[in-house]
Design a protein around this motif. Structure first.
Motif, PDB file in Angstrom:
ATOM      1  N   THR A 281       0.962  -1.266  -0.041  1.00 33.41           N
ATOM      2  CA  THR A 281       0.003  -0.035   0.263  1.00 33.41           C
ATOM      3  C   THR A 281       0.982   1.290  -0.104  1.00 33.41           C
ATOM      4  OG1 THR A 281      -0.122   0.198   2.474  1.00 33.41           O
ATOM      5  CG2 THR A 281      -1.827  -1.214   1.519  1.00 33.41           C
ATOM      6  N   GLY A 282       1.999   0.950   0.076  1.00 35.82           N
ATOM      7  CA  GLY A 282       3.107   2.178   0.260  1.00 35.82           C
ATOM      8  C   GLY A 282       3.311   2.629   1.664  1.00 35.82           C
ATOM      9  N   ALA A 283       2.751   1.932   2.575  1.00 35.65           N
ATOM     10  CA  ALA A 283       2.798   2.342   3.987  1.00 35.65           C
ATOM     11  C   ALA A 283       4.283   2.106   4.380  1.00 35.65           C
ATOM     12  CB  ALA A 283       2.116   1.645   4.881  1.00 35.65           C
ATOM     13  N   ALA A 284       4.958   3.220   5.293  1.00 31.58           N
ATOM     14  CA  ALA A 284       6.214   3.236   5.868  1.00 31.58           C
ATOM     15  C   ALA A 284       6.396   2.615   7.075  1.00 31.58           C
ATOM     16  CB  ALA A 284       6.864   4.792   5.907  1.00 31.58           C
ATOM     17  N   VAL A 285       5.243   2.546   7.653  1.00 30.95           N
ATOM     18  CA  VAL A 285       5.079   2.161   9.242  1.00 30.95           C
ATOM     19  C   VAL A 285       4.015   1.107   9.365  1.00 30.95           C
ATOM     20  CG1 VAL A 285       5.357   2.443  11.473  1.00 30.95           C
ATOM     21  CG2 VAL A 285       6.533   3.992  10.007  1.00 30.95           C
ATOM     22  N   LEU A 286       4.340  -0.164   9.986  1.00 30.54           N
ATOM     23  CA  LEU A 286       3.005  -0.927  10.432  1.00 30.54           C
ATOM     24  C   LEU A 286       3.002  -0.893  12.015  1.00 30.54           C
ATOM     25  CD1 LEU A 286       1.040  -3.050   9.967  1.00 30.54           C
ATOM     26  CD2 LEU A 286       2.926  -4.962   9.966  1.00 30.54           C
ATOM     27  N   THR A 287       1.859  -0.531  12.514  1.00 32.56           N
ATOM     28  CA  THR A 287       1.865  -0.367  14.171  1.00 32.56           C
ATOM     29  C   THR A 287       0.803  -1.431  14.641  1.00 32.56           C
ATOM     30  OG1 THR A 287      -0.155   1.138  13.868  1.00 32.56           O
ATOM     31  CG2 THR A 287       2.308   2.140  13.949  1.00 32.56           C
ATOM     32  N   LEU A 288       0.760  -1.579  15.818  1.00 36.46           N
ATOM     33  CA  LEU A 288       0.044  -2.331  16.469  1.00 36.46           C
ATOM     34  C   LEU A 288      -0.108  -2.085  17.782  1.00 36.46           C
ATOM     35  CD1 LEU A 288       1.622  -4.485  18.473  1.00 36.46           C
ATOM     36  CD2 LEU A 288       2.308  -5.447  16.165  1.00 36.46           C
ATOM     37  N   ALA A 289      -1.297  -2.390  18.728  1.00 36.69           N
ATOM     38  CA  ALA A 289      -1.431  -2.271  19.855  1.00 36.69           C
ATOM     39  C   ALA A 289      -1.432  -3.512  20.717  1.00 36.69           C
ATOM     40  CB  ALA A 289      -2.539  -1.431  20.358  1.00 36.69           C
ATOM     41  N   VAL A 290      -0.680  -3.756  21.717  1.00 43.23           N
ATOM     42  CA  VAL A 290      -0.926  -5.031  22.828  1.00 43.23           C
ATOM     43  C   VAL A 290      -1.044  -4.568  24.204  1.00 43.23           C
ATOM     44  CG1 VAL A 290       1.751  -5.071  23.111  1.00 43.23           C
ATOM     45  CG2 VAL A 290       0.514  -6.888  23.141  1.00 43.23           C
ATOM     46  N   ALA A 291      -2.012  -5.502  24.649  1.00 41.79           N
ATOM     47  CA  ALA A 291      -2.307  -5.316  26.025  1.00 41.79           C
ATOM     48  C   ALA A 291      -1.075  -5.361  26.931  1.00 41.79           C
ATOM     49  CB  ALA A 291      -3.770  -6.268  26.174  1.00 41.79           C
ATOM     50  N   ASP A 292      -1.247  -4.671  27.987  1.00 45.03           N
ATOM     51  CA  ASP A 292      -0.200  -4.739  29.114  1.00 45.03           C
ATOM     52  C   ASP A 292      -0.342  -5.913  29.457  1.00 45.03           C
ATOM     53  OD1 ASP A 292       0.854  -2.192  28.700  1.00 45.03           O
ATOM     54  OD2 ASP A 292       0.351  -1.576  30.765  1.00 45.03           O
TER      55      ASP A 292
END
Length: 164
Positions: free
Chosen positions: A112-123
């Motif tokens: 898609t041309g994205a430079a960064v892949l992010t995510l959230a993880v529960a503490d």
């Protein structure tokens, strides 16, 4: 052998089974609750709508048995994408299923041309955080709250630039 299937709204029954199993197995890992997707929340159009979100929606199938899921969606910030709804069934853990799902979302994100892949993880979800670190994600230093108020942390991975 594990194969990945890209899901469409027509695959809502497969997604439903995986999502309900994930919410039952790891309620601490998701912002949604199992009860939110059962009873009046368990409607075909709702499952289809979830798979119609722009992005990629994947199911892992190991030896003919659905055993994992992940989605990739565009992030809120320009140039970012987000890995969401990641889960691997207990009996499939340790067999590379999570790595396979992450790589597939990364490939989609880079496309898609994205430079960064992010995510959230529960503490406290250290097994998931370890999986993400092993796949090149780093703690971004950002923190947040899940819909039910539990703390979460954000992780990110720089993606290779697409060839010109």
């Amino acid at each position: 052998m594990t194969e990945l299937r890209t899901l469409t709204p027509h695959d809502w029954r497969l997604w439903r089974g995986l999502r309900l199993a994930a919410l039952a197995d790891a309620p601490h890992a998701f912002g949604s609750r199992l009860a939110d997707w059962q009873g009046t929340g368990d409607r075909e159009e709702r499952w289809r709508d979830r798979l119609a979100l722009p992005g990629t929606h994947l199911a892992a199938v190991r030896d003919g048995v659905p055993c994992g899921m992940a989605s990739g969606v565009r992030g809120e910030q320009p140039g970012t994408t987000e890995l969401i709804s990641m889960w691997v069934a207990r009996d499939a853990r340790g067999h590379g299923v999570g790595d396979l799902l992450i790589r597939a979302v990364e490939t989609w994100a880079a496309g898609t041309g994205a430079a960064v892949l992010t995510l959230a993880v529960a503490d406290g979800n250290e097994p998931a955080a370890a999986l993400y670190r092993r796949n090149g994600f780093e703690d971004s230093g950002e923190r947040g709250l899940m819909p039910d108020g539990r703390p979460e942390r954000f992780m990110a991975k720089r993606l290779p630039a697409a060839p010109v």
